[in-house]
Design an enzyme around this catalytic site. Structure first.
Site, short mmCIF file in Angstrom:
data_model
loop_
_atom_site.label_atom_id
_atom_site.label_comp_id
_atom_site.label_asym_id
_atom_site.label_seq_id
_atom_site.Cartn_x
_atom_site.Cartn_y
_atom_site.Cartn_z
N ASN A 82 0.12 10.88 6.36
CA ASN A 82 -1.07 10.42 7.04
C ASN A 82 -2.18 11.46 7.08
O ASN A 82 -3.34 11.13 7.34
CB ASN A 82 -0.70 9.97 8.46
CG ASN A 82 -0.03 8.62 8.45
OD1 ASN A 82 -0.68 7.59 8.32
ND2 ASN A 82 1.29 8.61 8.52
N THR A 94 0.86 -1.19 0.00
CA THR A 94 0.00 0.00 0.00
C THR A 94 0.90 1.23 0.00
O THR A 94 1.35 1.67 -1.05
CB THR A 94 -0.96 -0.01 1.20
OG1 THR A 94 -0.22 -0.22 2.41
CG2 THR A 94 -2.01 -1.09 1.05
N SER A 130 -7.20 11.05 0.75
CA SER A 130 -7.58 12.08 -0.23
C SER A 130 -6.76 11.94 -1.51
O SER A 130 -5.94 11.07 -1.64
CB SER A 130 -7.38 13.46 0.37
OG SER A 130 -6.05 13.65 0.78
N THR A 135 -0.09 -2.57 11.05
CA THR A 135 -0.94 -2.52 9.86
C THR A 135 -0.25 -3.36 8.81
O THR A 135 0.28 -2.87 7.82
CB THR A 135 -1.19 -1.12 9.34
OG1 THR A 135 -2.01 -1.22 8.19
CG2 THR A 135 0.06 -0.37 9.01
#
Length: 383
Positions: free
Chosen positions: A378, A146, A383, A179
């Site tokens: 972050n 990611t 967005s 994560t």
């Protein structure tokens, strides 16, 4: 160097269309056997994503034959339809491989609240199934990225057997995993109960000691699968040691790729009354934004270390604490000692040593500094 290095495994990584960039976003790792023993640990966050809820049921019998993973969306808090998507993905994998869906672990990573397109996922599974290969590990590792800047892979060689692994994760690295999604493979013969014991021992001193920003994700999953293809049964001690080495290597790769980090910081607490107290102290320092900001500014501000120690329940004398930074004992008996100007924080690797003088236990917790780049990344993640 990948999850397909051990015998008995195939993998693939494809672009299912979940990422607007068109990059690979779906991975499939398959255990071809002859054995299908497995063990898995999940996030300790009580708010769990749909793939975790599904996979918690899958792993109960210690058998996993395939792991399917997607990036581009966490499928967390997407309602009943999101869970049905997870189920549909498992069924699609099962149909393509001729196995039961109850033997398919599903993992997702990305933005919470984003409903993944089911048709895209199912199409990706079909493509990945067709592209499964013994050299498909690197492609699979690429597909689960990611915010990662690089893919993470590892291989550890045993005596006639091996361990391979891949991981993703570059932020929200906190205890009870991070994560992150991790798939580990081995061609050793290891029963599921022994795998479980070894995995928990390995994660306890590796992934669970990684604390980048104190934020715990909803999707964290670490799965290990044993194919038994080597025909060799290592001792539990040898296998646990090798698995710990693999997990630690992947954990350090995650730390080095932490979002926006300029420094990797190892906080070692010595002479604690217990290992748990050593971890508590190290974690308290690791979670201090003041300390992390100081390291970013190359300021050896040991007062922020002592202030963090004081928030814990560990046993120590507040008037008799020692602290070293990169080998320079800047604090002795809770007072200034060597000149902090002698601490060189220009390099990426930083060591902090804390002596509690309360016992024989020790532990290391790893973190990184707090940078402008971390805040920027972050603040703009969705967005």
């Amino acid at each position: 160097m990948s999850v397909t290095h051990p015998s008995g495994f195939t993998a693939a990584g494809v672009a299912a269309g979940l990422k607007s960039s068109g990059a690979k976003d779906l991975a499939l790792v398959v255990n071809q056997g002859p054995t299908h023993d497995s063990a898995t640990v999940f996030t300790a966050n009580r708010c769990k994503a749909n793939p975790v809820l599904w996979s918690q049921e899958v792993v109960k019998d210690g058998t996993v034959k395939a792991v399917v993973l997607n990036s581009g969306g966490a499928n967390c808090y997407t309602g009943p339809d999101g869970f049905q998507t997870t189920h549909a993905v498992a069924e699609k994998v099962a149909d393509g491989l001729g196995i039961g869906a109850i033997d398919v672990v599903v993992c997702s990573t990305g933005l919470i609240g984003l409903a993944n397109d089911r048709d895209q996922l199912l199409g990706g599974v079909e493509q990945a199934t067709a592209e499964l290969a013994e050299d498909g590990g690197p492609s699979a590792a690429e597909a689960i990225m990611t915010t990662d800047s690089v893919s993470k892979n590892v291989v550890v060689e045993g005596a006639g057997w091996s361990i391979g692994g891949m991981a993703k994760g570059a932020g929200m690295l906190a205890p009870q995993l991070a994560t992150m999604l991790v798939v580990i493979t081995t061609d050793a013969v290891v029963p599921s109960a022994e795998l479980d014991a070894a995995l928990r021992a390995a994660t306890r001193v590796s992934f669970d000691r990684l604390d980048s920003d104190g934020c715990m994700s909803t999707n964290d999953t670490v799965t290990v699968m044993a194919s038994g293809a080597s025909g060799i049964t290592p001792t539990p001690e040898d296998f646990t040691a090798a698995l710990t080495q693999a997990c630690t290597d992947l954990a350090m790769q995650l730390l080095k790729d932490a979002e926006g980090a300029d420094h990797e910081i190892a906080i070692t607490t010595l002479h604690a009354a217990s290992e748990d107290e050593a971890v508590e102290v190290g974690r308290s320092v690791a979670r201090s934004n003041l300390f992390k900001a100081a390291i970013f500014g190359q300021d050896p501000n040991w007062g922020r270390v002592l202030a963090s120690i004081g928030t814990t329940q560990a046993q120590f004398d507040p008037a008799d604490l020692d602290v070293a930074m990169n080998g320079v004992w800047v604090c002795k008996q809770s007072t200034p000692a060597e000149d902090p100007a002698g601490v060189d924080l220009a390099g990426r690797e930083v060591s902090v040593t804390i002596d509690l003088k309360s016992g024989d236990a020790r532990a290391t917790v790893w973190t990184n500094d707090l940078t402008h780049a971390y805040v920027h990344e972050n603040s703009a993640y969705s967005s």
